[in-house]
Design a protein around this motif. Structure first.
Motif, mmCIF file in Angstrom:
data_model
loop_
_atom_site.group_PDB
_atom_site.id
_atom_site.type_symbol
_atom_site.label_atom_id
_atom_site.label_comp_id
_atom_site.label_asym_id
_atom_site.label_seq_id
_atom_site.Cartn_x
_atom_site.Cartn_y
_atom_site.Cartn_z
ATOM 1 N N PRO A 1 0.752 -1.115 -0.067
ATOM 2 C CA PRO A 1 -0.056 -0.130 -0.073
ATOM 3 C C PRO A 1 0.601 1.404 0.033
ATOM 4 C CG PRO A 1 -0.888 -1.570 1.391
ATOM 5 C CD PRO A 1 0.428 -2.237 0.776
ATOM 6 N N GLU A 2 1.875 1.240 0.788
ATOM 7 C CA GLU A 2 2.887 2.628 0.764
ATOM 8 C C GLU A 2 3.597 2.833 -0.472
ATOM 9 O OE1 GLU A 2 2.564 0.464 5.063
ATOM 10 O OE2 GLU A 2 2.885 -0.116 2.673
ATOM 11 N N GLY A 3 4.078 1.633 -1.207
ATOM 12 C CA GLY A 3 4.728 1.795 -2.449
ATOM 13 C C GLY A 3 3.694 2.343 -3.671
ATOM 14 N N THR A 4 2.515 1.543 -3.520
ATOM 15 C CA THR A 4 1.294 1.887 -4.567
ATOM 16 C C THR A 4 1.092 3.393 -4.302
ATOM 17 O OG1 THR A 4 0.844 -0.289 -4.665
ATOM 18 C CG2 THR A 4 -0.892 1.348 -5.123
ATOM 19 N N ALA A 5 0.958 3.883 -3.099
ATOM 20 C CA ALA A 5 0.584 5.142 -3.042
ATOM 21 C C ALA A 5 1.694 6.246 -3.790
ATOM 22 C CB ALA A 5 0.175 5.605 -1.465
ATOM 23 N N ILE A 6 2.826 5.957 -3.488
ATOM 24 C CA ILE A 6 3.743 6.617 -4.001
ATOM 25 C C ILE A 6 3.798 6.754 -5.592
ATOM 26 C CG2 ILE A 6 6.465 7.039 -4.363
ATOM 27 C CD1 ILE A 6 6.910 5.908 -1.361
ATOM 28 N N MET A 7 3.539 5.585 -6.140
ATOM 29 C CA MET A 7 3.484 5.268 -7.571
ATOM 30 C C MET A 7 2.288 5.904 -8.057
ATOM 31 S SD MET A 7 1.599 3.320 -9.942
ATOM 32 C CE MET A 7 1.037 1.957 -8.850
ATOM 33 N N VAL A 8 0.981 5.699 -7.616
ATOM 34 C CA VAL A 8 -0.015 6.454 -8.266
ATOM 35 C C VAL A 8 0.116 8.001 -8.171
ATOM 36 C CG1 VAL A 8 -2.467 6.799 -7.784
ATOM 37 C CG2 VAL A 8 -1.560 4.236 -7.764
ATOM 38 N N LYS A 9 0.440 8.416 -7.017
ATOM 39 C CA LYS A 9 0.290 9.984 -6.826
ATOM 40 C C LYS A 9 1.437 10.737 -7.865
ATOM 41 C CE LYS A 9 -1.056 9.924 -2.138
ATOM 42 N NZ LYS A 9 -0.749 10.123 -0.608
ATOM 43 N N PHE B 1 -6.918 10.989 -1.588
ATOM 44 C CA PHE B 1 -6.265 11.505 -2.860
ATOM 45 C C PHE B 1 -6.977 11.384 -3.859
ATOM 46 C CE2 PHE B 1 -4.105 10.488 -6.811
ATOM 47 C CZ PHE B 1 -3.123 11.759 -6.911
ATOM 48 N N TYR B 2 -7.985 10.457 -4.142
ATOM 49 C CA TYR B 2 -8.856 10.420 -5.240
ATOM 50 C C TYR B 2 -9.889 11.414 -5.156
ATOM 51 C CZ TYR B 2 -6.467 6.383 -7.400
ATOM 52 O OH TYR B 2 -5.613 5.522 -8.071
ATOM 53 N N ARG B 3 -10.209 11.678 -4.015
ATOM 54 C CA ARG B 3 -11.410 12.586 -3.670
ATOM 55 C C ARG B 3 -10.954 14.027 -4.177
ATOM 56 N NH1 ARG B 3 -12.945 8.397 0.039
ATOM 57 N NH2 ARG B 3 -11.364 9.435 1.694
ATOM 58 N N ALA B 4 -9.841 14.283 -3.913
ATOM 59 C CA ALA B 4 -9.306 15.501 -4.031
ATOM 60 C C ALA B 4 -8.540 15.587 -5.491
ATOM 61 C CB ALA B 4 -8.290 15.861 -2.998
ATOM 62 N N ASN B 5 -8.683 14.604 -6.162
ATOM 63 C CA ASN B 5 -7.912 14.609 -7.537
ATOM 64 C C ASN B 5 -8.965 13.845 -8.759
ATOM 65 O OD1 ASN B 5 -5.170 15.865 -7.057
ATOM 66 N ND2 ASN B 5 -5.494 14.587 -5.544
ATOM 67 N N PRO B 6 -9.647 14.559 -9.074
ATOM 68 C CA PRO B 6 -10.893 13.948 -10.069
ATOM 69 C C PRO B 6 -10.276 13.258 -11.233
ATOM 70 C CG PRO B 6 -11.492 16.101 -9.861
ATOM 71 C CD PRO B 6 -10.402 15.909 -8.731
ATOM 72 N N LEU B 7 -9.145 14.274 -11.675
ATOM 73 C CA LEU B 7 -8.641 13.703 -13.051
ATOM 74 C C LEU B 7 -8.077 12.205 -12.863
ATOM 75 C CD1 LEU B 7 -6.707 16.765 -14.366
ATOM 76 C CD2 LEU B 7 -8.966 15.897 -14.999
ATOM 77 N N PHE B 8 -7.624 11.715 -11.695
ATOM 78 C CA PHE B 8 -7.106 10.665 -11.660
ATOM 79 C C PHE B 8 -8.161 9.431 -11.443
ATOM 80 C CE2 PHE B 8 -3.481 13.372 -10.545
ATOM 81 C CZ PHE B 8 -2.464 12.477 -10.796
ATOM 82 N N ARG B 9 -9.503 9.769 -11.048
ATOM 83 C CA ARG B 9 -10.436 8.816 -11.046
ATOM 84 C C ARG B 9 -11.060 8.195 -12.352
ATOM 85 N NH1 ARG B 9 -13.072 12.647 -7.300
ATOM 86 N NH2 ARG B 9 -14.614 13.015 -8.605
ATOM 87 N N THR B 10 -10.578 9.016 -13.449
ATOM 88 C CA THR B 10 -10.987 8.358 -14.858
ATOM 89 C C THR B 10 -10.572 6.928 -14.819
ATOM 90 O OG1 THR B 10 -11.170 10.442 -15.788
ATOM 91 C CG2 THR B 10 -11.075 8.643 -17.358
ATOM 92 N N GLY B 11 -9.259 6.650 -14.862
ATOM 93 C CA GLY B 11 -8.419 5.302 -15.056
ATOM 94 C C GLY B 11 -9.100 4.303 -13.989
ATOM 95 N N ALA C 1 -4.737 -3.716 -3.577
ATOM 96 C CA ALA C 1 -6.114 -3.461 -3.114
ATOM 97 C C ALA C 1 -6.436 -2.682 -1.820
ATOM 98 C CB ALA C 1 -7.045 -4.710 -3.047
ATOM 99 N N LEU C 2 -5.438 -2.648 -1.043
ATOM 100 C CA LEU C 2 -5.446 -2.255 0.280
ATOM 101 C C LEU C 2 -5.147 -0.589 0.234
ATOM 102 C CD1 LEU C 2 -3.558 -4.572 2.482
ATOM 103 C CD2 LEU C 2 -5.984 -4.478 2.117
ATOM 104 N N ALA C 3 -4.714 -0.162 -0.785
ATOM 105 C CA ALA C 3 -3.917 1.371 -1.031
ATOM 106 C C ALA C 3 -5.130 1.982 -1.340
ATOM 107 C CB ALA C 3 -2.968 1.302 -2.102
ATOM 108 N N GLY C 4 -5.993 1.582 -2.245
ATOM 109 C CA GLY C 4 -7.425 2.482 -2.519
ATOM 110 C C GLY C 4 -8.327 2.698 -1.445
ATOM 111 N N ALA C 5 -8.469 1.766 -0.686
ATOM 112 C CA ALA C 5 -9.393 1.484 0.324
ATOM 113 C C ALA C 5 -9.203 2.481 1.594
ATOM 114 C CB ALA C 5 -9.874 0.090 0.638
ATOM 115 N N ASP C 6 -7.983 2.733 1.773
ATOM 116 C CA ASP C 6 -7.280 3.509 2.904
ATOM 117 C C ASP C 6 -7.255 4.859 2.602
ATOM 118 O OD1 ASP C 6 -6.047 4.249 5.161
ATOM 119 O OD2 ASP C 6 -4.814 2.297 5.450
ATOM 120 N N SER C 7 -7.903 5.713 3.608
ATOM 121 C CA SER C 7 -7.781 6.994 3.243
ATOM 122 C C SER C 7 -6.267 7.518 3.358
ATOM 123 C CB SER C 7 -8.574 7.776 4.170
ATOM 124 O OG SER C 7 -8.400 7.432 5.653
ATOM 125 N N SER C 8 -5.435 6.850 4.171
ATOM 126 C CA SER C 8 -4.188 7.433 4.410
ATOM 127 C C SER C 8 -3.277 7.164 3.342
ATOM 128 C CB SER C 8 -3.612 6.683 5.848
ATOM 129 O OG SER C 8 -3.503 5.095 5.519
#
Length: 420
Positions: free
Chosen positions: A324-332, A353-363, A341-348
């Motif tokens: 989850p930590e590595g995935t968050a760095i990679m996505v942002k 991030f997805y709520r604040a960045n709608p352009l990223f939600r398309t994918g 799967a744990l990265a997207g479900a955890d607000s931390s």
């Protein structure tokens, strides 16, 4: 030491309590596409080493693209000079595994318990399975989207907030934007490589090969429709015949209305645009709304180390990179969609991030449509990609009619496939 003995030794080491390695172990890591990955790779390595002082991660010179990266690693392996860990395009993992170069990660994952509890769903694990083993772990996954210059749309009397869902609509909008003149073009589809070709093909419900992998599957109506879209984008929509990064640069400069490319480009696009124009993103149009699917782009980490200690260290780094930590760095830092799967479900990690960045939600919204990036069997995968690109280029550059290019492409690919 035999491969089986090395694997058993590694599994036994992982089964023991997590103690620091007796002395620092340096692992050499290879990856491709530094324009996309460099910053996140450095961040992930720095964070991993901060938490694991007993391992030093050194990156080899990255390859410009996945195809070059595969060929480089295969050449190095012949001389026993392969890196300990390589990040390969998802469609290239098969070729590495079929040459018996990849370490089977299944026993190592099993030592840690339930893979699902670690965030690795069966679907995501399947992206790294090849030649009957867990040859890799997906590090980054993407799907194709539409990058939209909202300012050009408004200048052409179009609404950028109304996504276009059919290729007829796209071509008509492209025509209107191109009519603005002064070097403006309505669209640019990044056609080089088999991934963007498969994006169109899969969107029409087509396949690269039949299910039994006995013959080419793109020579039929879906393949013809795929080349037909590219042909019409040029002839009717005014698409320029730019190559590679030239298309991205033209879009960033505000001269392209719609840019069809991977979500991986998103962070780079946001950073490079500055105040040039307002950007929005749309879902990728599918020629068949019922049967159409989208290919999963991205890369997987494959452990190539032969020494047990370096195997263990490389695996630990790969696990962190896909955690989850590595995935968050990679996505942002990119725009890829989560591999854990744990990265997207955890607000931390990514929820906020997805709520604040709608352009990223398309994918992310397109994830249910994602299917594996097809890997051709046999040793000629890179050559097949070149054949596909060369024949698409003939259509885009208006040097060959659709039917001629399609027939030539099918025949040339068939000759490069393994014979029964």
């Amino acid at each position: 030491m035999s491969r089986r003995t090395a694997l058993l030794a590694t599994a036994a080491t992982l089964a023991a309590p997590r103690l620091a390695l007796a002395s620092p172990v340096e692992i050499e890591v290879h990856y491709a596409m530094p324009l996309v990955y460099k910053d996140v790779k450095e961040q992930i390595a720095a964070e991993f080493m901060r938490r694991n002082a007993d391992v030093k991660v050194s990156y080899r010179t990255p390859s410009p693209n996945y195809e070059d990266g595969t060929q480089l690693v295969l050449r190095q392996a012949v001389a026993g000079q392969q890196p300990d860990l390589t990040f390969q395009g998802l469609n290239r993992v098969r070729g590495i595994a079929e040459r018996n170069l990849a370490l089977d990660l299944s026993p190592l994952l099993a030592q840690e318990g339930d893979a699902g509890a670690l965030g690795y769903s069966p679907e995501l694990l399947s992206l790294g399975r090849a030649a009957g083993i867990q040859a890799g772990l997906a590090f980054a996954t993407s799907n194709p989207i539409v990058y939209v210059n909202a300012d050009l749309f408004r200048r052409a009397g179009l609404d950028p907030d109304r996504p276009l869902t059919t290729w007829d609509e796209v071509i008509e909008a492209s025509k209107r934007i191109t009519a603005l003149g002064n070097g403006i073009h309505g669209s640019y589809y990044r056609w080089q490589g088999d991934w963007m070709y498969s994006s169109l093909l899969f969107g029409f419900g087509g396949r690269m090969m039949n299910e039994a992998e006995t013959e080419v599957g793109f020579a039929g109506p879906e393949g013809r429709a795929t080349l037909g879209v590219l042909d019409r984008l040029v002839r009717e929509g005014g698409m320029p015949t730019l190559a590679g990064e030239a298309g991205a640069q033209a879009f960033a400069a505000g001269r392209i209305g719609m840019y069809f490319w991977s979500t991986a480009f998103l962070r780079s696009a946001i950073n490079s645009l500055g105040q040039n124009f307002a950007l929005t993103t749309w879902a990728f149009p599918r020629g068949d709304r019922e049967k159409g699917r989208l290919p999963t782009g991205g890369a997987a980490g494959v452990v190539l180390a032969r020494d047990p200690a370096r195997q263990r260290a490389a695996y630990r780094f790969l696990r962190f990179a896909t955690s989850p930590e590595g995935t968050a760095i990679m996505v942002k830092g990119t725009g890829y969609v989560p591999v854990n799967a744990l990265a997207g479900a955890d607000s931390s990690h990514l929820g906020d991030f997805y709520r604040a960045n709608p352009l990223f939600r398309t994918g992310v919204n397109q994830m249910p449509l994602m299917v594996p990036w097809f890997a051709f069997p046999g040793p000629n995968g890179v050559r097949i990609t070149r054949v596909i690109t060369d024949n698409i280029t003939r259509v885009v550059e208006q040097k060959a009619p659709i039917d001629t290019a399609l027939a030539d492409m099918a025949a040339e690919v068939a000759r490069l496939l393994p014979r029964a």
